[in-house]
Design a protein around this motif. Structure first.
Motif, PDB file in Angstrom:
ATOM      1  N   LYS A   7       0.842  -1.193   0.000  1.00 15.50           N
ATOM      2  CA  LYS A   7       0.000   0.000   0.000  1.00 15.50           C
ATOM      3  C   LYS A   7       0.878   1.245   0.000  1.00 15.50           C
ATOM      4  O   LYS A   7       1.945   1.269   0.610  1.00 15.50           O
ATOM      5  N   SER A  11      -1.048   6.717   1.928  1.00 15.51           N
ATOM      6  CA  SER A  11      -2.420   6.400   2.302  1.00 15.51           C
ATOM      7  C   SER A  11      -2.675   6.908   3.713  1.00 15.51           C
ATOM      8  O   SER A  11      -1.806   6.830   4.587  1.00 15.51           O
ATOM      9  N   VAL A  14      -6.821   3.429   7.719  1.00 18.28           N
ATOM     10  CA  VAL A  14      -7.965   2.538   7.524  1.00 18.28           C
ATOM     11  C   VAL A  14      -9.145   3.251   6.878  1.00 18.28           C
ATOM     12  O   VAL A  14      -9.841   2.687   6.043  1.00 18.28           O
ATOM     13  N   ASN A  15      -9.389   4.503   7.225  1.00 20.27           N
ATOM     14  CA  ASN A  15     -10.555   5.217   6.709  1.00 20.27           C
ATOM     15  C   ASN A  15     -10.293   5.967   5.402  1.00 20.27           C
ATOM     16  O   ASN A  15     -11.180   6.643   4.903  1.00 20.27           O
ATOM     17  N   ASP A  16      -9.110   5.860   4.865  1.00 18.94           N
ATOM     18  CA  ASP A  16      -8.784   6.521   3.603  1.00 18.94           C
ATOM     19  C   ASP A  16      -9.500   5.789   2.470  1.00 18.94           C
ATOM     20  O   ASP A  16      -9.307   4.598   2.274  1.00 18.94           O
ATOM     21  N   GLU A  17     -10.348   6.491   1.735  1.00 18.67           N
ATOM     22  CA  GLU A  17     -11.134   5.861   0.678  1.00 18.67           C
ATOM     23  C   GLU A  17     -10.399   5.798  -0.653  1.00 18.67           C
ATOM     24  O   GLU A  17     -10.925   5.246  -1.613  1.00 18.67           O
ATOM     25  N   GLN A  18      -9.207   6.358  -0.766  1.00 22.25           N
ATOM     26  CA  GLN A  18      -8.478   6.382  -2.027  1.00 22.25           C
ATOM     27  C   GLN A  18      -7.101   5.755  -1.839  1.00 22.25           C
ATOM     28  O   GLN A  18      -6.097   6.443  -1.817  1.00 22.25           O
ATOM     29  N   CYS A  19      -7.089   4.452  -1.689  1.00 24.20           N
ATOM     30  CA  CYS A  19      -5.840   3.732  -1.462  1.00 24.20           C
ATOM     31  C   CYS A  19      -5.487   2.885  -2.678  1.00 24.20           C
ATOM     32  O   CYS A  19      -6.348   2.246  -3.276  1.00 24.20           O
ATOM     33  N   ASP A  35      -7.058  -1.466  -6.230  1.00 21.05           N
ATOM     34  CA  ASP A  35      -7.734  -0.726  -5.175  1.00 21.05           C
ATOM     35  C   ASP A  35      -7.605  -1.543  -3.895  1.00 21.05           C
ATOM     36  O   ASP A  35      -8.087  -2.666  -3.818  1.00 21.05           O
ATOM     37  N   SER A  36      -6.972  -0.980  -2.865  1.00 22.09           N
ATOM     38  CA  SER A  36      -6.760  -1.734  -1.634  1.00 22.09           C
ATOM     39  C   SER A  36      -8.069  -2.033  -0.909  1.00 22.09           C
ATOM     40  O   SER A  36      -8.119  -2.948  -0.094  1.00 22.09           O
ATOM     41  N   LYS A  37      -9.114  -1.284  -1.182  1.00 22.22           N
ATOM     42  CA  LYS A  37     -10.417  -1.540  -0.556  1.00 22.22           C
ATOM     43  C   LYS A  37     -11.162  -2.677  -1.253  1.00 22.22           C
ATOM     44  O   LYS A  37     -12.160  -3.159  -0.743  1.00 22.22           O
ATOM     45  N   ASP A  38     -10.704  -3.099  -2.428  1.00 21.44           N
ATOM     46  CA  ASP A  38     -11.334  -4.174  -3.197  1.00 21.44           C
ATOM     47  C   ASP A  38     -10.261  -5.082  -3.780  1.00 21.44           C
ATOM     48  O   ASP A  38     -10.103  -5.174  -5.003  1.00 21.44           O
TER      49      ASP A  38
END
Length: 64
Positions: A7, A11, A14-19, A35-38
């Motif tokens: 990552k 970044s 945890v709450n960053d939406e653009q990783c 995308d680290s969130k997906d």
């Protein structure tokens, strides 16, 4: 080959939406970006030359 995703150090946590995560793919396949969130949503594959060009463009982008 198992890809070790990393990552961005920029970044916000945890709450960053653009990783974004990057990983070196099989020997000649290039660099993967995802995308680290997906993490199961697939990745973009860039050749080493394309990735180097992307990095140069990002360096020229003005910061806030």
């Amino acid at each position: 080959m198992i890809v070790q995703w990393r990552k961005s150090s920029y970044s916000g946590g945890v709450n960053d939406e653009q990783c974004v995560e990057l990983g070196r793919l099989a020997s000649e396949a290039g660099i993967g970006a995802r995308d680290s969130k997906d993490p199961d949503g697939g990745h973009l594959t860039l050749s080493f030359a394309q990735f180097a060009g992307l990095v140069e463009q990002v360096k020229q982008y003005p910061t806030r």
